[in-house]
Scaffold this motif. Sequence first.
Motif, short mmCIF file in Angstrom:
data_model
loop_
_atom_site.label_atom_id
_atom_site.label_comp_id
_atom_site.label_asym_id
_atom_site.label_seq_id
_atom_site.Cartn_x
_atom_site.Cartn_y
_atom_site.Cartn_z
N SER A 225 19.54 -49.65 48.35
CA SER A 225 20.10 -49.40 47.10
C SER A 225 21.53 -50.15 46.92
N GLY A 226 21.63 -51.48 47.10
CA GLY A 226 22.95 -52.14 47.37
C GLY A 226 23.60 -52.25 45.85
N ILE A 227 22.97 -52.71 44.96
CA ILE A 227 23.11 -52.67 43.75
C ILE A 227 22.31 -51.74 42.58
N VAL A 228 22.76 -50.88 41.99
CA VAL A 228 22.09 -49.95 41.17
C VAL A 228 22.52 -50.30 39.89
N GLN A 229 21.64 -50.58 38.60
CA GLN A 229 21.86 -50.84 37.31
C GLN A 229 21.66 -49.81 36.33
N THR A 230 22.25 -49.37 35.54
CA THR A 230 21.91 -48.55 34.65
C THR A 230 22.57 -48.81 33.46
N GLU A 231 22.20 -47.86 32.36
CA GLU A 231 22.56 -48.07 30.92
C GLU A 231 23.67 -47.22 30.65
N PRO A 232 24.28 -47.15 29.91
CA PRO A 232 25.50 -46.36 29.27
C PRO A 232 24.52 -45.11 28.56
N LEU A 233 25.60 -44.13 28.12
CA LEU A 233 25.05 -42.94 27.41
C LEU A 233 24.33 -43.35 26.05
N THR A 234 24.95 -44.52 25.53
CA THR A 234 24.20 -44.86 24.23
C THR A 234 23.75 -46.15 24.47
N PRO A 235 22.14 -46.34 24.78
CA PRO A 235 21.42 -47.51 25.43
C PRO A 235 21.52 -48.62 24.31
N ASP A 236 21.66 -49.76 24.96
CA ASP A 236 21.55 -50.98 23.75
C ASP A 236 20.74 -51.93 24.69
N GLY A 237 19.83 -51.84 25.65
CA GLY A 237 19.04 -52.64 26.34
C GLY A 237 19.86 -53.47 27.41
N THR A 238 19.36 -53.40 28.43
CA THR A 238 19.94 -54.30 29.39
C THR A 238 19.97 -55.88 29.00
#
Length: 168
Positions: free
Chosen positions: A131-144
């Motif tokens: 898990s070197g880099i984990v990508q997530t969305e903020p609380l209000t998702p806008d698409g990655t």
Amino acid sequence: MKKIFLFLLIAFSFSGCEKDDICDAATATTPRLVIDFYDINTTTPTLKAVSNLGIVAPPLTTGISFNGVTRIYVPLKTTEDTTTMYFIQNGADTDATNDNTDILTFNYSRNNVYISRACGYKTLFNLNSLSGIVQTEPLTPDGTWIKNIVVVKPNLETENEVHVQIYF
């Protein structure tokens, strides 16, 4: 007796002298993470310039702006084993309505290495293999906007090589 006194006087006068401890600017210090950006729509890896990229490390509200570059250098925390950054597409312009935020968390181990008395220590990083880099969305998702992340070199020892490739 005078010779001994003179010798002691000379010896004590030089005992307080020290050589200058100045760290040479060419000495390698703690490396930053080197990231190259690539076009996701090509079959062969093709560098792609990012426009109006803003990077903010919480809890800060302002960060670093990049525009028209294919490579960036970002610092990691030397006192913790994770660094979280907001990569904001269109975040470097004045219009906040078109921002698209992806949250990247960098997980790593640290190794402090002694350089010299003048330079002190530098920290080397090793991105975790699972898990070197984990990508997530903020609380209000806008698409990655970041479509793929590839760790090319997990060991951050210098800034002379690319560590991560981001495809968008």
